[in-house]
Structures are given as C-alpha cells and as structure tokens.
Design a protein around this motif. Structure first.
Motif, PDB file in Angstrom:
ATOM      1  N   ARG A  94       0.902  -1.163   0.006  1.00  9.30           N
ATOM      2  CA  ARG A  94      -0.011  -0.099   0.040  1.00  9.30           C
ATOM      3  C   ARG A  94       0.890   1.108  -0.088  1.00  9.30           C
ATOM      4  O   ARG A  94       0.387   2.266  -0.605  1.00  9.30           O
ATOM      5  N   THR A  95       1.917   1.252   0.821  1.00 10.64           N
ATOM      6  CA  THR A  95       2.935   2.321   0.799  1.00 10.64           C
ATOM      7  C   THR A  95       3.479   2.478  -0.397  1.00 10.64           C
ATOM      8  O   THR A  95       3.409   3.830  -0.931  1.00 10.64           O
ATOM      9  N   TRP A  96       3.916   1.544  -1.143  1.00  9.08           N
ATOM     10  CA  TRP A  96       4.446   1.630  -2.635  1.00  9.08           C
ATOM     11  C   TRP A  96       3.636   2.218  -3.553  1.00  9.08           C
ATOM     12  O   TRP A  96       3.923   2.953  -4.338  1.00  9.08           O
ATOM     13  N   ILE A  97       2.429   1.885  -3.624  1.00  6.48           N
ATOM     14  CA  ILE A  97       1.145   2.041  -4.479  1.00  6.48           C
ATOM     15  C   ILE A  97       0.851   3.681  -4.496  1.00  6.48           C
ATOM     16  O   ILE A  97       0.707   4.327  -5.233  1.00  6.48           O
ATOM     17  N   THR A  98       0.718   4.048  -3.191  1.00  5.43           N
ATOM     18  CA  THR A  98       0.299   5.164  -3.119  1.00  5.43           C
ATOM     19  C   THR A  98       1.329   6.545  -3.394  1.00  5.43           C
ATOM     20  O   THR A  98       1.208   7.740  -3.277  1.00  5.43           O
ATOM     21  N   ALA A  99       2.641   5.829  -3.616  1.00  8.27           N
ATOM     22  CA  ALA A  99       3.663   7.025  -3.915  1.00  8.27           C
ATOM     23  C   ALA A  99       3.767   6.763  -5.599  1.00  8.27           C
ATOM     24  O   ALA A  99       4.680   7.586  -6.107  1.00  8.27           O
ATOM     25  N   LEU A 100       2.858   6.261  -6.157  1.00  6.94           N
ATOM     26  CA  LEU A 100       2.988   6.060  -7.656  1.00  6.94           C
ATOM     27  C   LEU A 100       2.375   7.354  -8.386  1.00  6.94           C
ATOM     28  O   LEU A 100       1.481   8.124  -7.690  1.00  6.94           O
ATOM     29  N   PRO A 101       2.924   7.805  -9.568  1.00  6.45           N
ATOM     30  CA  PRO A 101       2.625   9.193 -10.089  1.00  6.45           C
ATOM     31  C   PRO A 101       1.267   9.241 -10.550  1.00  6.45           C
ATOM     32  O   PRO A 101       0.634   8.188 -10.943  1.00  6.45           O
ATOM     33  N   PRO A 102       0.453  10.165 -10.516  1.00  5.82           N
ATOM     34  CA  PRO A 102      -1.205  10.335 -10.663  1.00  5.82           C
ATOM     35  C   PRO A 102      -1.338   9.912 -12.039  1.00  5.82           C
ATOM     36  O   PRO A 102      -2.613   9.498 -12.498  1.00  5.82           O
ATOM     37  N   GLY A 103      -0.656   9.998 -13.142  1.00  9.15           N
ATOM     38  CA  GLY A 103      -0.644   9.740 -14.401  1.00  9.15           C
ATOM     39  C   GLY A 103      -0.641   8.317 -14.770  1.00  9.15           C
ATOM     40  O   GLY A 103      -1.186   8.215 -16.179  1.00  9.15           O
ATOM     41  N   CYS A 104      -0.468   7.379 -13.983  1.00 12.62           N
ATOM     42  CA  CYS A 104      -0.682   6.003 -14.351  1.00 12.62           C
ATOM     43  C   CYS A 104      -1.970   5.505 -13.963  1.00 12.62           C
ATOM     44  O   CYS A 104      -2.443   5.549 -12.708  1.00 12.62           O
ATOM     45  N   ASP A 105      -2.720   5.230 -14.905  1.00 14.03           N
ATOM     46  CA  ASP A 105      -4.205   4.838 -14.717  1.00 14.03           C
ATOM     47  C   ASP A 105      -4.344   3.568 -14.514  1.00 14.03           C
ATOM     48  O   ASP A 105      -5.485   3.027 -13.821  1.00 14.03           O
ATOM     49  N   ARG A 106      -3.425   2.444 -14.851  1.00  9.39           N
ATOM     50  CA  ARG A 106      -3.863   0.943 -14.948  1.00  9.39           C
ATOM     51  C   ARG A 106      -2.435   0.282 -14.724  1.00  9.39           C
ATOM     52  O   ARG A 106      -1.190   0.458 -15.534  1.00  9.39           O
TER      53      ARG A 106
END
Length: 462
Positions: A94-106
């Motif tokens: 969860r910590t790793w995913i919430t740090a992803l850039p917003p432009g990645c939709d899938r």
C-alpha cells in the motif's frame, strides 16, 4: 478511475539444497498456468498498463512465461522491477502504490501472497479469501490519484485463476469419479448423480469465466446425463420431487444451447474455414463472436441469480433425501435393461421410418434418443461395453448433422444482418453458396444415418 491488477506468481518449485526462497524457479505446472492465463489477461486488458514485478526468480519467470505466449506485447521490455514488491506485507505494498505518479491509470503487480490478498481485502471488503498461484485480482478504484486510496474504496473486484481459464488444468483438480465397478445398481445410480452434481458446481467458475469452451461442454454433459438418468429412474418408479428437479435441469441445459452451438461453429471456422473470401469470413466470424459474447453474458447473469442457486440447492437436497435412496433400492439391473430395451425399440422404429425427404427434426430426435440410450447403458458399463462402443459412430454422424443444421441457421441470421448493413452482393452470394455446400454434406450424412443397422442387432445381451 484507476485499475489495479494483482497477479500472484505461478507455481514454483520447492527450495532445495540450500536454495534461498527468492531464487525458487517456476515448476512445469507454473509454466502451464501462465500459458493458460496469457490470453485471458490480454483480453481483460490487465497487461495494457504499467507492469511492475517483484525481483524474485519466480515472479520474473512468471512474466517471462507470459511474454513467451504474447511476443507482440513486449511485456519483458516494458516491465519494471521495484525491490519494494518483494514483500509479504500488504501494508508495504500500500505504501509503495500510494507513491505512484497520478498519470498512471492502470497497473499490474506480479508479486506474492499474503501481501496481494491482504491489499485486496483492505481495498474491497468482499474480496476473495483465497488467491491461488497464478491467480489474478482486478480492482476498480474511483480515485484520480493513487495517493487517494482508502479502505474499502474499490467499486468492484474480479477474480480469475488458471483452473478457470483452462479445462486441462481444471481436470487435474476436478472431483474424482467414484469407484462404482462393484457397486449395486442403487449405489451406482446415486454415486453417478452425486458426482455429476459436484462436477456441475465445480465447472461453474470456468463456465462464467468463458475462456475455454470445454467448461461449457462438460457442464452441459453433466446436466444432461443427470437428467437422462433421472428420467430413467422415473420410468421405473415414482420419486417425489424428482420431476421438478428434472424440469429445472432441462431448463438450465437448454439455456446453454445457443452458446455451445456458437462455440462449436467458431472452432470449426478456425480449423476448417469455408471456401469464401477473407472479407466475408471475417464479417461472419466477427458477427458470431458478438453473438457469443452476448449469450455468454446472459448465461453468466442467469447463473448469478438467486433462482439458479435455488435450483442447485433443490437438486442437492434431493440427492441427500432418504426418499430417493429408498426408491433407488428398488432399481435392479433387470429394470434398467427393460427400460433400455424399450428405448432401443423406439429408436429402431424411428430409424426405420426415416426417408430421403424426412425433415431435419427427425434426425435431431434420433440424436437425442441415442444420447438417452447411451446414458442409461452407462449405468452398467461392463454389461454393455460392446454396445456402448458401437454407439460411437452413430452419435458422431447424428452430432455432425446437428452441427451443420445449427451452422446453417447462424449463417442465415448473419445474412440478414449483413444485408441490412448493405454489403456487396458478392458477400451474400458467397454465404448462399456456403449454405448450399452445408446442405450437400447434410444429404450425405442423412443417407449414412438411414443406412445404419438397427440397434437391436448391436445390443449386447447379459
């Protein structure tokens, strides 16, 4: 909206000889799992976005196995290998995913349990409680950025496993048929009916997944075999509640007919394409695929309704009912032989009545009769071994005739649609020629059926 796909690595070998867990390679079963999952993952769009893979050997080889099946997708070249994904802790994911850039939709994560399953259950309360090796969970998240993820926020979750995409893999884990060689007739009948019920329930996920047509075929076979045996029991004696169960089994089997016909037709087009132009063949194929998708969606919807669950529960209660067991104790091999003899006699009468101008429905009814005869003879396979072997050619001829009739019906329906769309006259002409070629083959089969010997001449005696 964000789409998150969680793919557990395929089956891996056990660590041996001091091998570290992170170096465990895929087993042969794991390779087969990914061979089965590759096409469905592509059709679902799970591989269209970013691909993130744990750094372990088994997760890397999971991706490579998919890449081998889908070389045009360049999966290995697009993949990233964050070290954070080598974890069994869902909170770390969860910590790793919430740090992803917003432009990645899938995105798709190829990782490990219990981290993947834990994350899914945090995002969606009703998420599955199990995720086998090679299994996928897909979640739809109504957020604009990954930083907005919250507990139980997912709108839906879907699940897909290798044994739901491949009947060959399912068969290795399917309910095993009971050993009934030495069983009395009543225990044999009950054992077969119980096994067929278990098979129907076990096949349901593969049917609703819709990736391997063999699931639907076996689902139909077990429904129809149960109905045929049940009708034989009713012919011998009265069983309260059996008539209603058989009525619903008939309805459930009938609901699969169009979809099964489409599966067979599409498979035939792939293996034995007709003598028409590529343009016409593509148009017909695409229309049939559309029809197949619609009917599969309708069947899946029906199987998810309370009425379906009610029918299955009624069937299960009947199998455990003492009334049925008492009735089956009265069933003897001699009674089965008597009912079988009646059905064979009726078959031979109908066969003798066939003429060159008999309607197609006459052969359809003959095909149904042969199936009912076969299912009844299978109650005592040792007694009727030679007879059952002799039914094979008869069933093949009648089955092919039935397939040709359904193919003609679908082609005629397709011609109407193509005509409405204003195709060139050549496409319609090709389809009409196609119909004529099928009619010629039907005439050959019709004559071959008429030339068959009566079943009374091939039936074995005890």
């Amino acid at each position: 909206m964000k789409e998150l796909y969680l793919l557990r690595h395929a089956k891996a070998k056990r660590a041996s000889g001091g091998m570290q867990d992170c170096h465990r390679p895929l087993s042969r079963r794991g390779q087969r799992q990914m061979a089965a999952m590759a096409g469905p993952l592509q059709r679902l769009g799970a591989l269209d976005g970013e691909i993130h893979v744990s750094t372990t050997t088994r997760t890397r080889q999971t991706l490579l196995a998919l890449d081998e099946q889908l070389p045009a997708s360049s999966l290995a070249g697009r993949a990233r290998y964050p070290h954070e994904l080598h974890t069994f802790d869902w909170k770390s994911l969860r910590t790793w995913i919430t740090a992803l850039p917003p432009g990645c939709d899938r995105i798709i994560l190829i990782g490990h349990n219990p981290a993947l399953l834990g994350l899914a259950r945090w995002l969606f309360k009703q998420a599955p409680t199990e995720l086998p090796t090679g299994g996928l969970l897909g979640l739809s998240l109504p957020v604009d950025s990954w930083q907005e993820l919250g507990k139980h926020q997912a709108e839906r979750v879907s699940r897909l496993t290798p044994t739901e995409t491949s009947h060959a893999l399912f068969r290795k884990q399917a309910p095993r048929p009971p050993d009934l060689d030495q069983a009395s007739m009543d225990k044999r009948v009950l054992g077969l009916l119980t096994h067929q019920f278990r098979m129907v329930r076990a096949l349901e996920p593969g049917v609703t997944a819709g990736f391997d047509p063999e699931f639907l075929h076996q689902y139909r076979v077990n429904l129809r075999r149960s109905r045929a045996i049940g009708e034989s029991v009713r012919a011998i004696g009265r069983v309260p509640g059996l008539k209603r169960v058989l009525k619903h089994l008939k309805q459930r089997a009938r609901a699969t007919s169009d979809l099964r016909d489409l599966d067979v037709f599409l498979e035939t087009l792939d293996q034995q394409p007709p003598s028409v132009s590529e343009q016409t063949l593509t148009a017909v194929h695409d229309w049939l695929e559309h029809q197949r998708r619609e009917r599969h969606a309708a069947l899946s919807h029906a199987m998810a309704q309370p009425a379906y669950a009610h029918d299955m529960a009624r069937w299960q209660r009947l199998l455990s009912d003492k009334v049925l067991r008492r009735a089956l104790k009265a069933v003897t091999p001699e009674q089965v032989e008597s009912v079988l003899a009646e059905r064979i006699l009726q078959h031979d009468t109908d066969l003798a009545a066939l003429a060159d101008d008999s309607p197609d429905t006459s052969l359809h009814e003959l095909r149904k009769a042969v199936k009912r005869i076969r299912y009844l003879a299978e109650l005592d396979p040792r007694r009727y071994r030679a007879f059952l072997a002799g039914l094979k050619r008869r069933q093949t001829l009648l089955g092919e005739f039935q397939d040709l009739c359904t193919q003609q019906a679908w082609i005629r329906a397709c011609i109407e649609v193509l005509s409405d769309a204003g195709p060139s006259g050549s496409a319609r002409k090709e389809c009409l020629g196609w119909l004529d070629s099928l009619e010629a083959r039907k005439a050959e089969l019709h004559r071959a059926v008429m030339a068959l010997d009566p079943l009374t001449e091939t039936a074995s005696s005890p």
